[in-house]
Write an enzyme that holds these catalytic residues in place. Structure first.
Site, PDB file in Angstrom:
ATOM      1  CB  CYS A  86      -0.975  -0.059   1.180  1.00 20.36           C
ATOM      2  SG  CYS A  86      -2.381   1.050   0.969  1.00 20.36           S
ATOM      3  CG  HIS A 203      -3.423  -3.662   3.395  1.00 18.35           C
ATOM      4  ND1 HIS A 203      -2.395  -3.029   4.056  1.00 18.35           N
ATOM      5  CD2 HIS A 203      -4.128  -2.699   2.764  1.00 18.35           C
ATOM      6  CE1 HIS A 203      -2.475  -1.724   3.830  1.00 18.35           C
ATOM      7  NE2 HIS A 203      -3.515  -1.492   3.049  1.00 18.35           N
ATOM      8  CD  GLU A 205      -0.688  -5.525   5.977  1.00 20.73           C
ATOM      9  OE1 GLU A 205      -0.627  -6.080   4.867  1.00 20.73           O
ATOM     10  OE2 GLU A 205      -1.021  -4.325   6.117  1.00 20.73           O
TER      11      GLU A 205
END
Lengths: 227, 81
Positions: A86, A203, A205
């Site tokens: 990002c 994302h 994560e």
């Protein structure tokens, strides 16, 4: 395998990333302050999401001129691995570690949702646990995710297999309807020529526990463990 | 010495801000509005008396930091004193 998580003023996915590496992957990880340049002990550095330096000037622009980001250039030249997620992707493009740039979303709005993505290249350190054509689901949350690159560079990227991920629907169809931000060719993730620097708007994560709606992010992070 | 930078989206690069402002102006009745580009204006004050040196520095600052030449064009103006 030692991981580092870069921390700039305004990074806000740094703890999520650190948590996933330490508690889920159970790997050694340290935060790295943006003023630090001694990063040789790391094998892979993740530049996390957020709003580094308040997105002032252009997203990632100010962070690209910091001691850590300059050190990342040498780090990448040593064939070590760098992943920008990002805002981290925006920083790596501004630092010219990755081609292209992230423009404001074509519809002018912040987009925050789960998004289907198609794996375009599974022969990289970041995607070796996935297969070409596989459809995964990851969260996206950005205002400036509209990937843009000049035609000549795009052609070279296609030839070199540098397009890693594209936005698609749940059946893997890549179309304007499945493009959440106007990115050229629905590009969601790319690599450098050498395939040791990666950047993506989604994302991974935030998708490492079923509680959060998807574990697909783990496939990318676990791929890195094979290197 | 003052350097005034005028930065605008490069021709052909999508400018959602410009498009939104254009639609807004039309909705206010300014029907003759054809195009709007939204850019940036930056003032940089430097301690320098040589205009030629200031010009050189302006270009360098733009290329290194203030402008991303993939998506933006820039002009600048030097104001002495």
């Amino acid at each position: 395998m030692k991981f580092g998580v870069a921390v700039y003023p305004g990074s806000n996915c740094d703890y999520d990333t650190y948590y996933v590496i330490r508690d889920i992957l159970k790997k050694d990880v340290d935060f790295i302050d943006y003023r630090q340049t001694d990063i040789d002990k790391f094998d892979c550095i993740i530049v996390p999401g957020g709003f580094s330096f308040g997105d002032y000037l252009r997203p990632g622009a100010l962070a690209s001129h910091t001691p850590l980001t300059y050190a990342l250039r040498d780090f990448a030249e040593k064939d070590k691995f760098v992943v920008g997620i990002c805002n981290g992707f925006q920083i790596l493009t501004e630092a010219h570690l990755l081609p292209g740039v992230l423009l404001p979303n074509s519809h002018g709005k912040f987009v925050c949702k789960h998004q289907f993505l198609r794996v375009e290249n599974d022969k990289t350190a970041f995607t070796n646990k996935l297969s070409k054509g596989q459809v995964v689901k990851l969260p996206i949350a950005h205002h400036d995710g509209n990937y843009f690159v000049d035609e000549d560079t795009l052609k070279q990227m296609e030839e070199n297999g540098q397009i890693i991920l594209r936005y698609c629907d749940e059946n893997g169809n890549v179309s304007d309807e499945s493009n959440p931000n106007g990115s050229i060719l629905n590009i969601a993730g790319v690599s450098n020529k050498n395939k040791n620097v990666f950047g993506l708007m989604p994302h991974p994560e935030r998708a490492c526990e079923s509680l959060l709606g998807s574990e697909d992010g783990l496939l990318f992070l676990k791929s890195l463990l094979e290197i | 010495m003052l350097i005034k930078f005028f930065i605008k989206p490069r021709k052909g690069v999508l400018d959602p801000q410009g498009r939104a402002v254009s639609e807004n102006l039309k909705s206010l009745g300014f029907n003759n509005v054809e195009k709007v580009f939204v850019g940036k204006y930056i003032e940089v004050y430097i301690d320098e008396n040589d205009k030629e040196k200031a010009k050189k520095q302006a270009v360098e600052m733009a290329k290194k930091a203030l402008v991303n030449d993939l998506i933006e064009d820039f002009e600048f103006e030097i104001v002495e004193g």
